[in-house]
Design an enzyme around this catalytic site. Structure first.
Site, PDB file in Angstrom:
ATOM      1  N   LYS A  53       0.836  -1.206   0.000  1.00  0.00           N
ATOM      2  CA  LYS A  53       0.000   0.000   0.000  1.00  0.00           C
ATOM      3  C   LYS A  53       0.871   1.256   0.000  1.00  0.00           C
ATOM      4  CE  LYS A  53      -3.734  -2.485   2.294  1.00  0.00           C
ATOM      5  NZ  LYS A  53      -4.374  -2.874   3.562  1.00  0.00           N
ATOM      6  N   GLN A  97      -4.042  -1.462   9.917  1.00  0.00           N
ATOM      7  CA  GLN A  97      -3.970  -2.777   9.270  1.00  0.00           C
ATOM      8  C   GLN A  97      -4.552  -3.848  10.200  1.00  0.00           C
ATOM      9  OE1 GLN A  97      -2.976  -3.382   6.068  1.00  0.00           O
ATOM     10  NE2 GLN A  97      -3.677  -5.464   6.414  1.00  0.00           N
ATOM     11  N   ASP A 120     -10.787   3.179   4.774  1.00  0.00           N
ATOM     12  CA  ASP A 120     -11.151   1.765   4.596  1.00  0.00           C
ATOM     13  C   ASP A 120     -12.670   1.598   4.542  1.00  0.00           C
ATOM     14  OD1 ASP A 120      -9.126  -0.034   4.136  1.00  0.00           O
ATOM     15  OD2 ASP A 120      -8.574  -0.234   6.256  1.00  0.00           O
TER      16      ASP A 120
END
Ligand code: NAD
Length: 296
Positions: A53, A97, A120
């Site tokens: 990412k 994460q 997200d």
């Protein structure tokens, strides 16, 4: 094999051009889009996802900053890291994460992210807005799947779509987005899970099957009809002594038997994975006020 390969790498590369252009336009106006990443612990899979990412951010002109905490970091330290990114004016999007080493605090950590930085799309505010069809950060994997389906040219309106897996990050939001009345929806969606009585009866009548069960071999060629589109979300590590790493990645679909019958199939790796990262970049640029022209 009769199926065409639905390459996430290729679709992602095209989308990333639009994202990079939007990031550059933001930067020209004085705002460099910024992503803050919180990584807790040293799980190799999480480390590799975060690195991918961050590299993708750099390639698209997005600034990224990582906060790496030890696996035994206290709840308060994780929340403080998120709060710090909430206050940081250089950071427009925050990614924690998952999974966290202590999964019991994940909900609290996610809800600590300011909704306007929740790239997200996991914060309850964004989930609620997504369900209601209001502007929201769409969750990255389902959003990436929508773009992959669109790339096939197979019309979604009226299509029978069967999703295997009802997780909150993939199956459930995907079912909502695909059934919504909008240009990437209007499908008739069946959401299958571990209590589904006869999975094959559902998958065999589907125009599009999305496998997101996290189990290799969940979908085999005898379970799909000729000409189906197979989107394989699964990423499973299986032992492989011939590889330096000792493992290789496979999806949830048995690639060879499904490719015999499908019209389109995503590879693993190189299918949904690059799309997930791309939609994250998209959300970061959107959070920074950018408009991605290739979108929708
Ligand atoms: P999860 O474990 O949270 O959910 C799996 C779901 O599949 C559950 O709802 C379960 O009911 C269902 N399921 C499991 N076995 C089944 C079976 N035999 N028949 C019917 N339903 C079954 O998993 P998740 O987080 O949604 O992830 C699913 C897979 O997708 C994993 O392999 C994960 O690594 C992968 N994934 C990939 C990406 C990507 O970007 N490529 C992103 C997210 C998840």
């Amino acid at each position: 094999m009769s199926a065409k390969i639905l390459s996430g790498k290729e679709v992602a590369a095209t989308l990333r051009e639009g994202i990079a252009a939007a990031a550059s336009a933001c930067t020209a106006k004085g705002t460099v889009p910024g992503l803050g990443v919180v990584l807790v612990g040293d799980d190799p899979a999480s480390r590799s996802y975060v690195s991918a990412k961050e590299k993708a951010c750099t390639d698209c002109g997005i600034y990224s900053q990582e906060i790496h905490l030890p696996a035994d970091a206290a709840r308060d330290d994780i929340l403080a890291a998120v709060e710090g990114l909430n206050e940081n004016r250089d950071i427009h999007g925050i990614l924690v994460q998952l999974p966290l080493p202590d999964s019991s605090i994940e909900r609290e950590v996610i809800t600590t992210i300011r909704p306007e930085k929740d790239v997200d799309g996991f914060h309850p505010v964004n989930v609620g807005r997504m369900v209601l069809g209001l502007p929201a950060f769409l969750p990255c994997t389902p959003h990436g799947v929508l773009h992959l389906i669109r790339h096939t040219g197979v019309p979604l309106a009226g299509a029978e779509v069967v999703i295997i897996g009802r997780s909150q990050i993939v199956g459930q939001p995907l079912a909502i987005l695909l059934s919504r009345k909008w240009e990437m929806g209007n499908a008739t969606v069946t959401l299958c899970h571990t209590r589904t009585r006869d999975l094959t009866a559902h998958t065999r009548r589907a125009d599009i099957v999305v496998a997101a069960a996290g189990r290799p071999g969940t979908l085999t060629g005898d379970m799909i009809r000729d000409g189906a589109v197979v989107i394989d979300v699964g990423v499973n590590r299986i032992p492989d002594a011939s590889r330096k790493s000792g493992f290789r990645l496979v999806g949830d679909a048995d690639f060879d038997s499904c490719a015999e019958k499908a019209a389109w199939i995503t590879p693993v790796p190189g299918g949904v994975g690059p799309m997930t990262i791309t939609m994250l970049l998209h959300n970061v640029v959107q959070a920074a006020g950018g408009v991605v022209v290739s979108d929708r």
